[in-house]
Write an enzyme that holds these catalytic residues in place. Structure first.
Site, PDB file in Angstrom:
ATOM      1  N   HIS A 114       7.204   7.417   0.075  1.00 38.28           N
ATOM      2  CA  HIS A 114       8.598   7.820   0.398  1.00 38.28           C
ATOM      3  C   HIS A 114       9.498   7.161  -0.473  1.00 38.28           C
ATOM      4  CE1 HIS A 114       6.675   8.572   4.532  1.00 38.28           C
ATOM      5  NE2 HIS A 114       6.879   9.774   4.088  1.00 38.28           N
ATOM      6  N   GLU A 150       5.798   3.010   0.612  1.00 38.98           N
ATOM      7  CA  GLU A 150       6.184   3.023  -0.586  1.00 38.98           C
ATOM      8  C   GLU A 150       6.214   4.519  -1.175  1.00 38.98           C
ATOM      9  OE1 GLU A 150       7.271   0.596  -2.557  1.00 38.98           O
ATOM     10  OE2 GLU A 150       7.592  -0.501  -0.929  1.00 38.98           O
ATOM     11  N   GLY A 157       6.491  14.967  -2.620  1.00 35.93           N
ATOM     12  CA  GLY A 157       5.006  14.294  -3.301  1.00 35.93           C
ATOM     13  C   GLY A 157       4.111  15.096  -3.874  1.00 35.93           C
ATOM     14  N   GLU A 158       3.428  14.745  -4.677  1.00 35.82           N
ATOM     15  CA  GLU A 158       2.308  15.276  -5.112  1.00 35.82           C
ATOM     16  C   GLU A 158       1.181  15.251  -4.230  1.00 35.82           C
ATOM     17  OE1 GLU A 158       1.510  17.459  -7.911  1.00 35.82           O
ATOM     18  OE2 GLU A 158       3.285  17.439  -9.216  1.00 35.82           O
TER      19      GLU A 158
END
EC number: 6.3.2.1
Length: 284
Positions: free
Chosen positions: A37, A35, A147-148
């Site tokens: 990605h 999820e 992504g963080e």
């Protein structure tokens, strides 16, 4: 969705898309899609007309004692997920295609790559930065979404793209979490049921730190020590690091100053699995 394995073919397609004035977004992955990605894909699709996903388990960012051969590679499942998410082009090269015989170039991201994840995983960020620059050159995107969760990686990519005048906009996507707060990760599948429960301590540590900051505390070093004790209260947890850093430089921060952004970062081994998480905030 078109699947491409040849870097030259992918580059040719990307150049044609640019000539057609298509705004290209890219999401780079090592597969084992989850999820997290898919949330990157959703953000990319909101910003770009054409979205390319890469799937490449990059050997140069794994250390000698890390899980390169153990890393999950459910390619057919990944293809189905990418297609259902609306990916336009899936770029899935082989190691030989990315690093052919005679390949010798690598990128040194500088001092930030030697701290925290870089100290725990020597050479990791050099390998990561090199493959990111290669993939940017191959896919020619206007926008790349990361992504963080991999906050230090994101900071390094932004630095490299700026320093090398690459011209791609780098967008950070919020951390995707499970219902109990655990950050989604391809490595979560390694956790036993007991370890999965113990792993929630990472998010509890973040919530605790957030409460302390909300109360106006500025002693970041003390808050981090208390949060680490919370993690250690679960058996079989071994923090590699847990501390606050300046969000821009990733230098360790001990006291918060109003008007600055900070990040609580952590890497914790639970059994044989190493998990990372973080939380960013602006101190008022």
């Amino acid at each position: 969705m078109q699947i491409i394995t040849d870097p030259a073919e992918m580059q040719k397609i990307a150049e044609k898309l640019r000539l057609q004035h298509q705004y290209i977004g890219v999401v780079m992955t090592m597969g084992a899609l989850h999820e997290g990605h898919l949330s990157l894909v959703k953000l990319a699709k909101e910003k770009a007309g054409t979205v390319i996903m890469s799937i490449f388990v990059n050997p140069t960012q794994f250390g000698p004692d890390e899980d390169f051969h153990r890393y999950p590679r459910p390619f057919e499942k990944d293809v189905a997920l990418a297609r259902s998410a609306g990916i336009d082009y899936l770029f899935a090269p082989t190691t030989e295609a990315m690093y052919p015989e005679g390949y010798s170039t690598s990128i040194d991201p500088g001092p930030v790559a030697t701290r925290f994840e870089g100290a725990s995983r020597p050479g990791h960020f050099g390998g990561m930065a090199t493959v990111v620059v290669k993939l940017l050159g191959i896919t020619r995107p206007h926008l790349a979404v990361f992504g963080e969760k991999d906050a230090q990686q994101l900071a390094i990519i932004r630095r490299v793209v700026t320093d090398l005048n690459i011209g791609t906009t780098i967008l950070g996507a919020p951390i995707a979490r499970e219902s109990d707060g655990l950050a989604t990760s391809s490595r979560n599948i390694y956790l036993s049921s007991d370890e999965r429960q113990q792993a929630t301590a990472l998010y509890r540590a973040i919530l605790y730190a957030g409460e302390q900051i909300e109360q106006g505390r500025a002693d970041l070093e003390a808050i981090a020590a208390e949060a680490e004790e919370l993690v250690l209260s679960e058996k079989d947890t071994q923090p590699d690091y847990l501390c606050f850093v300046d969000d821009a430089t990733f230098e360790r921060a001990t006291k918060a100053v109003p008007g600055k952004a900070y990040r609580l970062i952590m890497a914790v081994r639970i059994g044989s699995t190493r998990l990372i998480d973080n939380w960013r905030f602006d101190y008022q």
